[in-house]
Write an enzyme that holds these catalytic residues in place. Structure first.
Site, short mmCIF file in Angstrom:
data_model
loop_
_atom_site.label_atom_id
_atom_site.label_comp_id
_atom_site.label_asym_id
_atom_site.label_seq_id
_atom_site.Cartn_x
_atom_site.Cartn_y
_atom_site.Cartn_z
N CYS A 265 74.07 81.66 44.96
CA CYS A 265 73.99 80.89 43.73
C CYS A 265 73.43 79.51 44.08
O CYS A 265 74.00 78.81 44.92
CB CYS A 265 75.40 80.76 43.13
SG CYS A 265 75.49 79.68 41.70
N GLU B 137 72.91 87.29 31.49
CA GLU B 137 74.25 87.92 31.60
C GLU B 137 74.51 88.87 30.44
O GLU B 137 75.23 89.84 30.56
CB GLU B 137 75.34 86.85 31.64
CG GLU B 137 75.42 86.08 32.96
CD GLU B 137 76.04 86.87 34.12
OE1 GLU B 137 76.86 87.76 33.87
OE2 GLU B 137 75.65 86.61 35.28
N1 DGL Z 1 72.84 82.33 39.77
C1 DGL Z 1 73.24 80.95 39.57
C2 DGL Z 1 72.28 80.04 40.31
O1 DGL Z 1 71.58 80.49 41.19
C3 DGL Z 1 73.43 80.72 38.11
C4 DGL Z 1 74.24 79.55 37.77
C5 DGL Z 1 74.91 79.53 36.42
O2 DGL Z 1 75.91 80.21 36.29
O3 DGL Z 1 74.49 78.77 35.54
O4 DGL Z 1 72.22 78.86 40.05
#
Ligand code: DGL
Length: 270
Positions: A73, A154
């Site tokens: 993430c 999502e």
């Molecule tokens: N996959 C996350 C990232 O790489 C998403 C973050 C979120 O939940 O906004 O930033």
């Protein structure tokens, strides 16, 4: 040699985009993935909250005796990587920013006009610009926060007009005004919309870092001499809210039916 699993986590399903690369590159590694689907998105939350969530997930993974934690993430990598490293000094912690920045510097030159798409928290942290500039000061970089993308992804709203319109809302002017010719997907959810981006902006080079994160994992495991030699490595996917969408998205990313996958609910007892 170390046959314990590697722990991966993300705010939701996005981090799963790194897993097919890991499975290909490191077939003997067992994986424990945690997606915080009950609290996604992280990108619009404060740094304090993101750090608090990170510590809870770190504890869960550590309790599962992982030999390494991969922050799949960008938002957490840009906000809480050092905190996690200070908390768990005995295992390697791999984030997304440095592997991506290193590759960006390799593939870009002085003619590149780099646009980084990311969450609000990642953009606000400025870590991508800082890291890339520290490797090559001459590169042109502009970032744009695209906060509506993660909730849409999502929800599985991908192959349709709503996603295309949202992308155009964020990117049309940004690309034009900055003459962008290279787009960096600074969020692990975004590889899931790379087809939309390629279709909408066919002349722009799209760069996703999922593979680079997997390469960084491989290098760290080799350096620490903790590769696994397990014959039938297993993966478990946990979610703090086991929604139908989470299951559908994992099936889509891994190209496998959920019956063949080990997908479980895990409440972090908040
Ligand atoms: N996959 C996350 C990232 O790489 C998403 C973050 C979120 O939940 O906004 O930033």
């Amino acid at each position: 040699m170390d046959n314990r699993p590697i722990g991966f986590f993300d705010s939701g399903v996005g981090g799963v985009t790194t897993i097919p690369h890991i499975m290909r590159m490191l077939p003997n590694e067992s994986i424990i993935f945690f997606g915080d689907t009950a609290r996604t998105p992280y990108g619009s939350k404060s740094a304090k909250t993101i750090r608090q969530f990170t510590l809870q997930i770190g504890k869960f993974l550590r309790n599962n005796d992982v030999k390494m934690i991969v922050i799949a993430c960008n938002t957490v990598s840009s906000t809480a990587l050092e905190l996690l490293r200070k908390t768990y000094t005995d295992i390697p912690i791999v984030g997304c920013i440095t592997p991506t920045a290193k590759e960006v510097v390799k593939i870009c030159d002085k003619d590149s006009r780099i646009g980084i798409m990311a969450t609000k928290a990642t953009v606000k942290s400025g870590v991508y610009e800082d890291k890339i500039k520290s490797l090559n000061r001459e590169l042109f970089i502009k970032s744009i926060a695209c906060p509506a993308l993660v909730p849409l992804i999502e929800e599985g709203i991908i192959d349709n007009e709503i996603m295309d319109l949202t992308l155009r809302y964020y990117l049309d002017d940004f690309i034009k005004e900055n003459d962008i010719n290279t787009l960096i997907l600074g969020c692990t959810h975004y590889p899931l919309i790379s087809k939309n981006l390629k279709r909408l902006y066919p002349d722009i080079k799209i760069f996703s870092s999922s593979k680079e994160v997997a390469t960084a994992v491989k290098m760290e495991l080799e350096a620490a001499d903790i590769l696994s030699d397990k014959e039938n490595a297993k993966s478990i996917f946990y979610a703090s809210d086991l929604s139908e969408n989470f299951v559908n998205m994992i099936e889509r990313i891994l190209g496998r039916d959920s019956d063949e996958l080990n997908i479980k609910f895990k409440n972090l007892d908040i």
